[in-house]
Design an enzyme around this catalytic site. Sequence first.
Site, PDB file in Angstrom:
ATOM      1  N   GLN A 126     -61.887 -44.813  45.093  1.00 16.73           N
ATOM      2  CA  GLN A 126     -60.649 -45.565  45.291  1.00 16.73           C
ATOM      3  C   GLN A 126     -59.655 -45.284  44.171  1.00 16.73           C
ATOM      4  O   GLN A 126     -59.918 -45.618  43.010  1.00 16.73           O
ATOM      5  CB  GLN A 126     -60.974 -47.068  45.311  1.00 16.73           C
ATOM      6  CG  GLN A 126     -59.764 -47.974  45.469  1.00 16.73           C
ATOM      7  CD  GLN A 126     -60.137 -49.447  45.340  1.00 16.73           C
ATOM      8  OE1 GLN A 126     -61.129 -49.790  44.696  1.00 16.73           O
ATOM      9  NE2 GLN A 126     -59.368 -50.314  45.954  1.00 16.73           N
ATOM     10  N   GLY A 127     -58.511 -44.720  44.510  1.00 16.41           N
ATOM     11  CA  GLY A 127     -57.479 -44.407  43.519  1.00 16.41           C
ATOM     12  C   GLY A 127     -56.321 -45.370  43.618  1.00 16.41           C
ATOM     13  O   GLY A 127     -55.227 -44.997  44.072  1.00 16.41           O
ATOM     14  N   TYR A 128     -56.566 -46.616  43.212  1.00 15.44           N
ATOM     15  CA  TYR A 128     -55.495 -47.625  43.182  1.00 15.44           C
ATOM     16  C   TYR A 128     -54.957 -47.765  41.750  1.00 15.44           C
ATOM     17  O   TYR A 128     -53.813 -47.484  41.478  1.00 15.44           O
ATOM     18  CB  TYR A 128     -56.032 -48.989  43.637  1.00 15.44           C
ATOM     19  CG  TYR A 128     -55.962 -49.285  45.119  1.00 15.44           C
ATOM     20  CD1 TYR A 128     -56.036 -48.282  46.064  1.00 15.44           C
ATOM     21  CD2 TYR A 128     -55.841 -50.595  45.570  1.00 15.44           C
ATOM     22  CE1 TYR A 128     -55.987 -48.576  47.416  1.00 15.44           C
ATOM     23  CE2 TYR A 128     -55.781 -50.898  46.919  1.00 15.44           C
ATOM     24  CZ  TYR A 128     -55.860 -49.895  47.839  1.00 15.44           C
ATOM     25  OH  TYR A 128     -55.814 -50.196  49.162  1.00 15.44           O
ATOM     26  N   SER A 161     -64.267 -45.883  40.144  1.00 14.99           N
ATOM     27  CA  SER A 161     -65.729 -46.041  40.209  1.00 14.99           C
ATOM     28  C   SER A 161     -66.368 -44.878  40.970  1.00 14.99           C
ATOM     29  O   SER A 161     -65.918 -44.532  42.070  1.00 14.99           O
ATOM     30  CB  SER A 161     -66.096 -47.344  40.911  1.00 14.99           C
ATOM     31  OG  SER A 161     -65.591 -48.441  40.202  1.00 14.99           O
ATOM     32  N   GLU A 244     -62.165 -55.648  50.298  1.00 16.39           N
ATOM     33  CA  GLU A 244     -62.833 -55.409  49.016  1.00 16.39           C
ATOM     34  C   GLU A 244     -63.442 -56.711  48.498  1.00 16.39           C
ATOM     35  O   GLU A 244     -64.526 -56.731  47.940  1.00 16.39           O
ATOM     36  CB  GLU A 244     -61.828 -54.846  48.002  1.00 16.39           C
ATOM     37  CG  GLU A 244     -62.483 -54.471  46.674  1.00 16.39           C
ATOM     38  CD  GLU A 244     -61.562 -53.689  45.733  1.00 16.39           C
ATOM     39  OE1 GLU A 244     -60.434 -53.352  46.120  1.00 16.39           O
ATOM     40  OE2 GLU A 244     -62.004 -53.425  44.605  1.00 16.39           O
ATOM     41  N   SER A 383     -58.502 -59.659  39.365  1.00 17.35           N
ATOM     42  CA  SER A 383     -59.119 -60.477  38.305  1.00 17.35           C
ATOM     43  C   SER A 383     -59.202 -61.942  38.750  1.00 17.35           C
ATOM     44  O   SER A 383     -58.446 -62.394  39.611  1.00 17.35           O
ATOM     45  CB  SER A 383     -58.324 -60.358  37.008  1.00 17.35           C
ATOM     46  OG  SER A 383     -57.176 -61.175  37.079  1.00 17.35           O
ATOM     47  N   ASN A 384     -60.132 -62.674  38.137  1.00 11.63           N
ATOM     48  CA  ASN A 384     -60.308 -64.079  38.532  1.00 11.63           C
ATOM     49  C   ASN A 384     -59.076 -64.925  38.233  1.00 11.63           C
ATOM     50  O   ASN A 384     -58.788 -65.877  38.958  1.00 11.63           O
ATOM     51  CB  ASN A 384     -61.557 -64.656  37.858  1.00 11.63           C
ATOM     52  CG  ASN A 384     -62.824 -64.177  38.550  1.00 11.63           C
ATOM     53  OD1 ASN A 384     -62.822 -63.153  39.231  1.00 11.63           O
ATOM     54  ND2 ASN A 384     -63.902 -64.923  38.403  1.00 11.63           N
ATOM     55  N   GLU A 385     -58.332 -64.545  37.178  1.00 10.17           N
ATOM     56  CA  GLU A 385     -57.098 -65.288  36.894  1.00 10.17           C
ATOM     57  C   GLU A 385     -56.115 -65.113  38.058  1.00 10.17           C
ATOM     58  O   GLU A 385     -55.490 -66.059  38.517  1.00 10.17           O
ATOM     59  CB  GLU A 385     -56.448 -64.790  35.590  1.00 10.17           C
ATOM     60  CG  GLU A 385     -57.203 -65.164  34.321  1.00 10.17           C
ATOM     61  CD  GLU A 385     -58.409 -64.261  34.062  1.00 10.17           C
ATOM     62  OE1 GLU A 385     -58.513 -63.199  34.691  1.00 10.17           O
ATOM     63  OE2 GLU A 385     -59.261 -64.642  33.230  1.00 10.17           O
TER      64      GLU A 385
HETATM   65  C1  LIG Z   1     -65.910 -51.602  36.212  1.00  7.21           C
HETATM   66  C2  LIG Z   1     -64.598 -51.497  36.904  1.00  7.21           C
HETATM   67  C3  LIG Z   1     -64.508 -50.737  38.047  1.00  7.21           C
HETATM   68  C4  LIG Z   1     -63.281 -50.575  38.690  1.00  7.21           C
HETATM   69  N1  LIG Z   1     -63.210 -49.747  39.773  1.00  7.21           N
HETATM   70  C5  LIG Z   1     -61.989 -49.448  40.296  1.00  7.21           C
HETATM   71  C6  LIG Z   1     -61.870 -48.446  41.314  1.00  7.21           C
HETATM   72  O1  LIG Z   1     -62.861 -47.849  41.767  1.00  7.21           O
HETATM   73  N2  LIG Z   1     -60.632 -48.128  41.742  1.00  7.21           N
HETATM   74  C7  LIG Z   1     -59.514 -48.763  41.299  1.00  7.21           C
HETATM   75  O2  LIG Z   1     -58.428 -48.439  41.757  1.00  7.21           O
HETATM   76  N3  LIG Z   1     -59.592 -49.715  40.331  1.00  7.21           N
HETATM   77  C8  LIG Z   1     -60.800 -50.064  39.820  1.00  7.21           C
HETATM   78  N4  LIG Z   1     -60.901 -51.006  38.816  1.00  7.21           N
HETATM   79  C9  LIG Z   1     -59.668 -51.561  38.270  1.00  7.21           C
HETATM   80  C10 LIG Z   1     -59.472 -53.035  38.536  1.00  7.21           C
HETATM   81  O3  LIG Z   1     -59.005 -53.238  39.836  1.00  7.21           O
HETATM   82  C11 LIG Z   1     -58.495 -53.548  37.463  1.00  7.21           C
HETATM   83  O4  LIG Z   1     -59.168 -53.501  36.219  1.00  7.21           O
HETATM   84  C12 LIG Z   1     -58.020 -54.951  37.754  1.00  7.21           C
HETATM   85  O5  LIG Z   1     -57.163 -54.973  38.863  1.00  7.21           O
HETATM   86  C13 LIG Z   1     -57.299 -55.562  36.525  1.00  7.21           C
HETATM   87  O6  LIG Z   1     -56.275 -54.708  36.116  1.00  7.21           O
HETATM   88  P1  LIG Z   1     -56.156 -54.229  34.580  1.00  7.21           P
HETATM   89  O7  LIG Z   1     -57.480 -53.741  34.147  1.00  7.21           O
HETATM   90  O8  LIG Z   1     -54.999 -53.294  34.498  1.00  7.21           O
HETATM   91  O9  LIG Z   1     -55.850 -55.545  33.768  1.00  7.21           O
HETATM   92  P2  LIG Z   1     -54.440 -56.270  33.628  1.00  7.21           P
HETATM   93  O10 LIG Z   1     -53.800 -56.357  34.966  1.00  7.21           O
HETATM   94  O11 LIG Z   1     -53.674 -55.624  32.531  1.00  7.21           O
HETATM   95  O12 LIG Z   1     -54.881 -57.724  33.203  1.00  7.21           O
HETATM   96  C14 LIG Z   1     -55.206 -58.056  31.840  1.00  7.21           C
HETATM   97  C15 LIG Z   1     -55.473 -59.548  31.791  1.00  7.21           C
HETATM   98  O13 LIG Z   1     -54.292 -60.274  32.152  1.00  7.21           O
HETATM   99  C16 LIG Z   1     -54.566 -61.160  33.230  1.00  7.21           C
HETATM  100  N5  LIG Z   1     -53.431 -61.225  34.158  1.00  7.21           N
HETATM  101  C17 LIG Z   1     -52.732 -60.163  34.640  1.00  7.21           C
HETATM  102  N6  LIG Z   1     -51.785 -60.597  35.499  1.00  7.21           N
HETATM  103  C18 LIG Z   1     -51.888 -61.939  35.548  1.00  7.21           C
HETATM  104  C19 LIG Z   1     -51.176 -62.946  36.246  1.00  7.21           C
HETATM  105  N7  LIG Z   1     -50.180 -62.658  37.097  1.00  7.21           N
HETATM  106  N8  LIG Z   1     -51.559 -64.234  36.075  1.00  7.21           N
HETATM  107  C20 LIG Z   1     -52.586 -64.557  35.233  1.00  7.21           C
HETATM  108  N9  LIG Z   1     -53.285 -63.622  34.534  1.00  7.21           N
HETATM  109  C21 LIG Z   1     -52.931 -62.347  34.695  1.00  7.21           C
HETATM  110  C22 LIG Z   1     -55.781 -60.577  33.915  1.00  7.21           C
HETATM  111  O14 LIG Z   1     -56.509 -61.572  34.608  1.00  7.21           O
HETATM  112  C23 LIG Z   1     -56.561 -60.006  32.761  1.00  7.21           C
HETATM  113  O15 LIG Z   1     -57.321 -61.018  32.145  1.00  7.21           O
HETATM  114  C24 LIG Z   1     -62.125 -51.219  38.186  1.00  7.21           C
HETATM  115  C25 LIG Z   1     -62.222 -52.029  37.056  1.00  7.21           C
HETATM  116  C26 LIG Z   1     -63.429 -52.171  36.409  1.00  7.21           C
HETATM  117  C27 LIG Z   1     -63.480 -53.029  35.168  1.00  7.21           C
END
Ligand SMILES: Cc1cc2nc3c(=O)[nH]c(=O)nc-3n(C[C@H](O)[C@H](O)[C@H](O)COP(=O)(O)OP(=O)(O)OC[C@H]3O[C@@H](n4cnc5c(N)ncnc54)[C@H](O)[C@@H]3O)c2cc1C
Length: 398
Positions: A126-128, A161, A244, A383-385
């Site tokens: 998945q390339g999101y 992943s 998902e 994320s849970n937030e």
């Molecule tokens: C092990 C792992 C596997 C993954 N696999 C894939 C994959 O196969 N393909 C893919 O495309 N992605 C994948 N992801 C990416 C995943 O979808 C992102 O990590 C996730 O969407 C969070 O984005 P970020 O890491 O950029 O954190 P950020 O968006 O920068 O968030 C940082 C912090 O800020 C908080 N935050 C951000 N926005 C808000 C808001 N509006 N309100 C309250 N809090 C907020 C978040 O909850 C978090 O605590 C993977 C991530 C992990 C850790």
Amino acid sequence: MDLNFSADDEAFRQEVRAFLASALAPDLAERVRLGKRLSKAETEAWQAALSARGWLAPHWPKEYGGQEWSVTQRFIWDYETSLANAPPTIAFGLKMLAPVLIKFGTEEQKRYWLPRMLNGSDWWCQGYSEPGAGSDLAAIKTTAVRDGDEYVINGQKTWTSFGQHANMIFCLVRTANTGKRQEGISFILVDMNQPGVEVRPIITLDGAHEVNEVFFTDVRTPVGNLIGEENLGWTYAKFLLTYERTGMAMVGASVSALELLKEIARTETKGGRPLAEDPYFAARVARAEIELENLKTTTLRVVDAAAAGGAPGAESSMLKVKGTEVHQEILGLMRRALGPYALPFQPGVLAPGSNAEPVGPAYAPGVTPAYLNGRKLTIYGGSNEVQRNIITKAILRL
Ligand SMILES: Cc1cc2nc3c(=O)[nH]c(=O)nc-3n(C[C@H](O)[C@H](O)[C@H](O)COP(=O)(O)OP(=O)(O)OC[C@H]3O[C@@H](n4cnc5c(N)ncnc54)[C@H](O)[C@@H]3O)c2cc1C
């Protein structure tokens, strides 16, 4: 609302158990139970066994090789396979891309890509996400520029992943920079086995190679690999995300982990007595078990509503938040229960196919890596937030 399974559903459960008893090798199940790592070949072999039974994509329509299982049957399947410690199937093609293809793809795209998922020809990733575009996914910068019958792609994805195993990636790419950010995104399929695609590993806290960065430099893909319409990819991307999150309640996986936790607490001692008899520790295990029972009931309520035709929209956010928190709590208790055995890092014991002797009991080496790896649960899949924001708006209407 009736939380009991029907006679047909119970019969189905027995059929699933009989299949698992015959098809799932005990040593493989034991390695899954102990958190050991599986090779790509082992995952493919398990998927091939499911495919031979017709159960690799049972949620698909029958005309494409599925079984059209009900939501209740899918719940029973997920629960029973987790309890039996069957290897997980790789969701990216089967459970994420496939529903998008089935709903928005052309007949030609469905007839080409879906059978390849069933026969193991393609391993999808998945390339999101991109650096700077995770929760704020509409911020993606990777571009796809039309050049004749092809798109030319440049940019970077991250956290991909199992990208090291994949030969295909579905990507969100920017195809326009005018108007709202969401209106310039397209959903496209890209062959990873070509010059200009570079996959670099990211080693996670537990020492595993599970995620990657993927770089695209003048990578080409035919226009026939565009899903739906150009610049409407955001709609398809959001549709995929509801799939998902489905299953992220992890009820079966947590029940299985709780069993292991209890085994550890019965075996490890504190002050000469089993840890399970320590009132403080026993209370924490009991609290986790109660939370898990509540989660199971809530999941069954959502399943019941969905079986009656309701769409489990924002409820899936609720299940994701509670399910991941309960699972993390169980993993945390397991690590505490191990005491000093939680400290040695034993990657050699966890490696695919390894028979190396562990330091400490057989269950020890997998526990801390599972705990560390489990930190991801509250981050990925939205994320849970961010899920709490969805619950606030869509359920609580605040
Ligand atoms: C092990 C792992 C596997 C993954 N696999 C894939 C994959 O196969 N393909 C893919 O495309 N992605 C994948 N992801 C990416 C995943 O979808 C992102 O990590 C996730 O969407 C969070 O984005 P970020 O890491 O950029 O954190 P950020 O968006 O920068 O968030 C940082 C912090 O800020 C908080 N935050 C951000 N926005 C808000 C808001 N509006 N309100 C309250 N809090 C907020 C978040 O909850 C978090 O605590 C993977 C991530 C992990 C850790």
